[in-house]
Motif scaffolding. Structure first.
Motif, PDB file in Angstrom:
ATOM      1  N   ASP A  17       0.820  -1.211   0.122  1.00 24.19           N
ATOM      2  CA  ASP A  17       0.114   0.003  -0.049  1.00 24.19           C
ATOM      3  C   ASP A  17       0.703   1.104   0.053  1.00 24.19           C
ATOM      4  O   ASP A  17       1.936   1.384   0.817  1.00 24.19           O
ATOM      5  CB  ASP A  17      -0.843  -0.032   1.221  1.00 24.19           C
TER       6      ASP A  17
ATOM      7  N   VAL B 157       1.002   5.327   0.279  1.00 27.25           N
ATOM      8  CA  VAL B 157       0.292   6.626   0.665  1.00 27.25           C
ATOM      9  C   VAL B 157       1.346   7.842   0.341  1.00 27.25           C
ATOM     10  O   VAL B 157       2.378   7.891   0.688  1.00 27.25           O
ATOM     11  CB  VAL B 157       0.302   6.576   2.168  1.00 27.25           C
TER      12      VAL B 157
ATOM     13  N   THR C 213      -1.479  -0.884  -4.261  1.00 25.12           N
ATOM     14  CA  THR C 213      -2.589   0.164  -4.103  1.00 25.12           C
ATOM     15  C   THR C 213      -2.384   1.375  -3.636  1.00 25.12           C
ATOM     16  O   THR C 213      -1.348   1.613  -2.892  1.00 25.12           O
ATOM     17  CB  THR C 213      -3.724  -0.412  -3.005  1.00 25.12           C
TER      18      THR C 213
ATOM     19  N   HIS D 111      -3.123   5.241  -2.084  1.00 27.67           N
ATOM     20  CA  HIS D 111      -3.872   5.928  -1.003  1.00 27.67           C
ATOM     21  C   HIS D 111      -3.504   7.254  -1.184  1.00 27.67           C
ATOM     22  O   HIS D 111      -2.389   7.453  -0.873  1.00 27.67           O
ATOM     23  CB  HIS D 111      -4.044   5.293   0.217  1.00 27.67           C
TER      24      HIS D 111
ATOM     25  N   THR E  67      -4.171  11.441   8.367  1.00 29.71           N
ATOM     26  CA  THR E  67      -3.654  10.485   7.306  1.00 29.71           C
ATOM     27  C   THR E  67      -3.201   9.093   7.736  1.00 29.71           C
ATOM     28  O   THR E  67      -3.816   8.200   7.500  1.00 29.71           O
ATOM     29  CB  THR E  67      -2.511  10.792   6.482  1.00 29.71           C
TER      30      THR E  67
END
Length: 632
Positions: free
Chosen positions: A414, A416, A441, A443, A452
């Protein structure tokens, strides 16, 4: 309204300043009047108080004139007006000549000193190291070169960069510290000008190191510097070995061609990405790499051992009581962690890790092995991993690529990052070739904002990688560390709130910020510039190690790994390190050290012990780890 009257002192000062503003002639006139105003009265006092002074006024005035002339070097002859005039004229000519000569000498000395301060004189050393360019790596490179030259009497390091010489000397003195017997020489000028490069004396150097500068087009500048170096060394044989570094793989081939035969070019971003991923998979690995690359610890050496010729490589693993064997150098090709049954051919060199090149002496250590303490079960299985990447920069796609190469099906990454079009496109391109079962993914969010990170359940991840943003044009190169430190503070707050430690791997630009980072003492911190500087310094001292390091840090080669100690020895038993080496040999690996879990938070080694003696005994625990050279 009546106009205010100006004071006499102000008017006199204004008149004096206006007179001086007329130039040198007014200044000379005022100096002459001032001198006469002091010398004439003083001479008169001396004459009038002298017991043997002439009785007549004319005689005394002549004596005053003679003293005044001698004091001001105006001749002082008396007699007819013509004689006095000629005396003054000759004195003025002599004064003008002497003054002009002194002025010329002063100007020449001033220009010479200015040139020296600007670093425009040619270095006449031999066998010295030449460092071209200026970046944060300069301090690591110079420090390591100084450490490598500790035992040499006349060692020198010449630095050439387009910076002020005094500023470079001050920065090196502050950050490098005492240099012992090594002389640090700084020269100022563009590294892309062949005529300026000769100031550093590359023709007589022992090695030339080219650093990527802190600029957007740093790689192109490195290629241009290498071309200029080739032009400066045209006709010189033999040429000194060249070690350079580029950031982008697209410039590596051009840099190699410009460096010429025997030149070594490192790709800093790829190496940094691999080390980040390796540390994320096995926390503490960055400490092992730093120990191996630092001249202050154990290092790689090439050893010739004829008595082991025609014997299998596995025998060599237990043939050195105080050195760790990791491979074979066959010609120019390194064979790291070859199969134990690989025979050692005549002329092969052993790649060993040792405190010094003379501390690797052969002796059979097989009798130290305790087979009863060796683990016999299967190795710990590798499960799918969950990785959280906070931030995005130019190395992030390389990090994702390295994560995908060894990912198990079901692994998750993931990312960010502050959502920009470039970030979205880069993440999409990084996920385009997904076929290994890795789910990537993106974000959107600012990793420096508490909300956050609160939205993420960071404790569900096996590792957290914190990356700094690329510096914007005109921004200080270490400015991304400011954002990284803020992110680390927020992660520390989450740790304190939950009471659970996060496995964080942090990328920093400036090594000085490591002391400011709110992380545990033994946490993994990757300082890209420092690691590449350590690599360049190691290769500069032994060019044959370049292929060893290339294999060691390649994606598919035999690299440094941290494995659970129970995979090698039975926990709770006290046994020798030779037993660990023998157990690793059965698994097709070379054991080179361990990390003690109890000392993981203790400085300076944080539990890492590289190249312990084979006879060293200790009680192994479930949480201890073994450092090996092997493949995933």
């Amino acid at each position: 309204m009546a106009q205010r009257r100006t004071r006499f002192g102000d008017r006199a000062r204004y008149w004096f300043d206006s007179t001086l503003a007329r130039g040198a002639s007014a200044l000379v006139g005022w100096m002459a009047l001032l001198c006469l105003a002091v010398v004439v009265p003083a001479s008169a006092v001396l004459v009038w108080t002298e017991p043997d002074a002439p009785a007549s006024l004319a005689g005394r005035l002549a004596q005053v004139w003679r003293l005044t002339g001698e004091t001001l070097r105006l001749g002082g002859a008396t007699g007819t007006p013509l004689r006095v005039t000629m005396s003054v004229l000759l004195a003025l000519v002599a004064l003008l000549y002497v003054s002009t000569l002194v002025g010329l000498i002063t100007t020449a000395l001033t220009e010479r000193l200015t040139a020296l301060r600007r670093g425009r004189s040619t270095v006449l050393e031999k066998g010295h190291a030449v460092v071209l360019g200026w970046s944060e790596q300069i301090f690591t490179v110079v420090s390591e070169l100084v450490a490598a030259n500790t035992n040499q009497r006349r060692a020198a390091v010449a630095v050439l960069a387009e910076r002020d010489k005094s500023a470079m000397e001050e920065a090196l003195s502050t950050k490098v510290g005492p240099v012992g017997r090594t002389r640090l020489i700084c020269r100022s000028g563009p590294t892309t000008d062949p005529s300026v490069l000769t100031l550093a004396g590359p023709a007589t150097a022992g090695v030339v190191l080219v650093l990527p500068q802190d600029e957007p087009d740093a790689d192109a500048e490195v290629v241009k510097t290498l071309l200029a170096l080739g032009a400066a060394l045209a006709g010189e044989e033999p040429r000194p070995p060249v070690v350079a570094a580029v950031r982008d793989d697209r410039y590596r081939l051009a840099a190699r061609l410009a460096a010429g035969p025997g030149g070594v070019v490192l790709e800093s971003d790829t190496i940094t990405a691999r080390l980040i991923v390796q540390a994320a998979r096995r926390p503490g690995l960055s400490l092992v790499h730093q120990e191996l690359l630092d001249f202050a610890g154990d290092e790689f050496y090439l050893v010739d051992e004829p008595i082991l010729a025609d014997r299998p490589f596995g025998d060599a693993l237990l043939s050195y009581p105080t050195a760790s064997v990791v491979g074979i150098m066959r010609g120019e090709t390194p064979l790291l962690n070859p199969p134990p049954q690989t025979p050692l051919a005549p002329g092969d060199l052993l790649i060993v890790i040792s405190r010094d090149d003379d501390s690797a002496w052969a002796a059979d250590c097989a009798e130290l092995v305790e087979e009863a303490a060796m683990a016999s079960g299967p190795p710990t299985p590798v499960r799918p991993e969950r990785v959280l990447v906070l931030g995005w920069n130019r190395r992030a796609p390389l990090v994702v690529e390295q994560l995908r190469r060894c990912a198990r099906p079901g692994s998750v990454v993931d990312v960010v990052a502050n959502g920009g079009e470039a970030t979205v496109r880069q993440v999409t391109e990084a996920d385009a070739d997904s076929g290994t079962g890795l789910t990537l993914t993106l974000h959107h969010g600012d990793v420096t904002r508490p909300e956050t990170l609160r939205r993420l359940n960071v404790h569900l991840y096996d590792s957290v990688i914190v990356l700094g943003q690329d510096p914007a044009p005109g921004q200080p190169p270490d400015d991304p560390d400011n954002r990284t430190l803020v992110t680390l503070l927020l992660l520390r707050q989450l740790e304190e709130a939950t009471g659970r430690e996060l496995p964080v791997v942090t990328e920093l630009i400036d090594d000085r910020n490591r002391a400011l980072a709110p992380i545990s003492p033994g946490a993994d911190v990757i300082v890209s510039g420092k690691l590449i500087g350590l690599l360049m310094a190691q290769i500069s001292q032994n060019r044959h190690l370049a292929t060893v390091f290339e294999e060691l840090f390649s994606a598919d080669g035999a690299g440094v790994r941290l494995r659970p100690a129970p995979d090698y020895v039975l926990p709770g038993l006290e046994t020798s390190f030779a037993t660990v080496v023998a157990a690793a040999r059965l698994r097709g690996e070379c054991a080179i050290g361990y990390r003690c879990h109890e000392d993981a938070s203790t400085s300076p080694g944080h539990g890492v012990r590289i190249n312990p003696p084979k006879a060293e005994r200790r009680r192994w625990t479930v949480d201890d780890e073994v450092v090996v050279v092997g493949k995933d």
